[in-house]
Design a protein around this motif. Structure first.
Motif: not given
Length: 389
Positions: A137-141, A125-132, A84-92
């Motif tokens: 990428g996600p913040s340290p916090a 999961f936190p790096w999918l948007d950064y990689l694809l 679901y998230f690899t295909l770029g669907y909305a967070n929910g």
């Protein structure tokens, strides 16, 4: 040790599949609607289409089998969520299905599978948007918050698992205690039947036999009646032994709650004397109040020993000796009968000797039963007073 709470009997285990199916269906509808609404506020994401609906329903629907197959369900939900998230669907709220599957896997005791899923998910999961999608990428916090959240979820699931296993263990222990008490009750019934009913039936058989032997001039009808009484008592004893074989089970612990006491010793001696035995009673030490279990065990040992004398020793004189010590009670029954008798042909021979040994062992004492060097038979029991309940 891991206790599988799913194996516990009860109506709940039969209705759980139906309830889980209904909950999964309701959750699928809820997540589909929630994910659709969440996608309306995220225009940069892929539109919510039929494929998204299928993935959400697959993730939520798999939860219907989460109790019976927690690890495979976790794999299905994890895979559907990752696609679901690899295909770029909305967070929910599709995350809720993965949380439930992860939580159930930990509660079921499959911590390794849950840990692998947590580590892989944390690293992917936190790096999918950064990689694809070439997004930041996600913040340290954010990474620290996700790690803390996973640890909290793991701790809560472990707490539930431990509580359920303890509850299942407590239920198992209660069931074992109920079986133990039932076994002790069977043993008590068997012993009381043997000690009381068997004793009286033996006396009936003995007295009818003595009457037939000593009164040869009795009318034929009277002799027939006595012979019938003797035969009926023997058959009743045989039936009693069959019942005892059913009630008594090897390996069950000796119970600690017999009934009668030494206060009826004189009555017991009188009954045995009526069968033709000559009995002497000797008491050593100062007679005093005894612990109930010791008092009753001593009476039953004397009763069984005298029954064996009447049954096996022939015309005999028996001596009953009760010695009151500071720390134990000594009960001894000697007879000068036929020497090596059937009831003493081996260690623990006969159910009477077995019952005596069980009584003595239950109180932490010791029993000696066997032929005397000068002829006859001896039963000697030492019953400690300090260990009695």
């Amino acid at each position: 040790m891991r206790v599988d709470v799913r194996s516990l009997p009860g109506s709940a285990s039969r209705t759980r599949p139906i309830v889980d199916g209904l909950l999964a269906a309701g959750l699928a509808a809820l997540l589909t609607m929630g994910t659709y609404l969440a996608s309306q506020g995220q225009p940069g994401r892929r539109p919510f289409d039929a494929a998204a609906v299928a993935l959400v329903i697959a993730a939520a629907g798999a939860l219907a089998w989460r109790r019976r197959h927690p690890v495979p369900v976790l794999g299905v939900v994890f895979g559907a969520t990752l696609i679901y998230f690899t295909l770029g669907y909305a967070n929910g709220p599709i995350w809720l299905a993965l949380i439930i599957a992860y939580f159930t896997t930990v509660v079921a005791g499959h911590r390794l599978a849950a840990a692998v899923a947590a580590v892989v998910g944390f690293g992917v999961f936190p790096w999918l948007d950064y990689l694809l999608r070439n997004q930041p990428g996600p913040s340290p916090a954010g990474v620290a918050g996700l790690a803390a959240w996973l640890l909290v979820l793991l701790g809560a699931a472990e707490a539930v698992r431990i509580r359920r296993e303890r509850a299942a263990e407590a239920a198992r222990m209660r069931e074992e205690e109920a079986r133990r008490r039932a076994g002790e009750e069977r043993l008590r019934i068997a012993r009381e039947l043997h000690d009381a009913l068997g004793h009286h039936l033996s006396l009936i058989s003995m007295q009818s036999g003595v009457a037939l032997h000593l009164n040869k001039e009795l009318p034929e009808q009277a002799r027939s009646s006595l012979a019938a009484i003797k035969q009926a008592s023997k058959e009743a004893l045989a039936e009693l032994r069959s019942v005892l074989d059913i009630l008594r089970q090897e390996g069950e612990p000796a119970e600690r709650t017999p009934t009668w006491t030494l206060a009826r010793l004189e009555d017991l001696v009188s009954q045995a004397a009526a069968a033709g035995l000559v009995i002497q009673v000797e008491t050593d030490g100062e007679a005093r109040r005894l612990p109930f279990a010791v008092d009753v065990a001593a009476f039953r040992i004397v009763q069984e020993a005298l029954t064996n004398v009447a049954r096996h020793a022939g015309t005999a004189t028996a001596t009953v000796r009760v010695s009151y010590g500071d720390r134990d009670l000594l009960v001894e029954v000697d007879d000068d009968g036929r020497g090596l008798s059937p009831h003493g042909s081996g260690p623990g021979a006969g159910k009477g000797i077995v019952g005596m040994r069980e009584r003595v062992a239950a109180l932490g004492g010791d029993l000696q039963a066997g032929p005397r060097p000068g002829g006859g038979f001896r039963v000697r029991a030492r019953l400690p007073l300090d260990g009695a309940p």
